[in-house]
Design a protein around this motif. Sequence first.
Motif: not given
Length: 201
Positions: A90, A93-94, A153, A157, A181, A184
């Motif tokens: 996570d 992705q962020s 998150r 999400c 994922h 995302y």
Amino acid sequence: METLAITFEHYLARSMNYEAYHDLIETLHQAGKTTGPNQSEELLEYSKLNMHRMKKWEKIGQLEDETKKVLQAVSSPMIWLIITEGWCGDAAQSIPFIEKMAAENPLIETRYVLRDENLELMDAYLTNGARSIPKLIVIDAQSGKEISSWGPRPSTCISYIQQLKAENPSIAKEEFITAVHAWYARDKGKSIQSDFRHLLT
């Protein structure tokens, strides 16, 4: 609140910038390691995948005009203190979007600390009793006090995951991770930007 200010000062003093965090993950990977005490093959593989995810969003991630306007309107210096680990999917992705947002305004500074080296701080920001990361704390740079927090998150999400688990209560771990994922990948950073627009206004 005074105790919190002192705590933040302590953790900020031992924090690192994004470049140092990025370099740490790369260096550990080259040595066949990841951050934290758990050096399992599973986490090593996650860390490897996460480097690719971060580099992808660093390259192709885009901020929406509305997001840029909100960020550029920030008029007081603030620090975004992020609790993370290199093996956290996570986070990978962020964080690239967090960095892109922070770069829109010189009054915003990002700092990083590793969760498992800073459990006292982490335990002040649990999610449903769990040490879920990434966790971002917005700190007023002048007073040292917390303004707000975000994570682990994007809110959209979280809603997706709740629905996924409701529809598939016995979903396998790897299937669950793959689905998250994929979310995302479809979202392309839009949901985290929406969260931060609300966070800052």
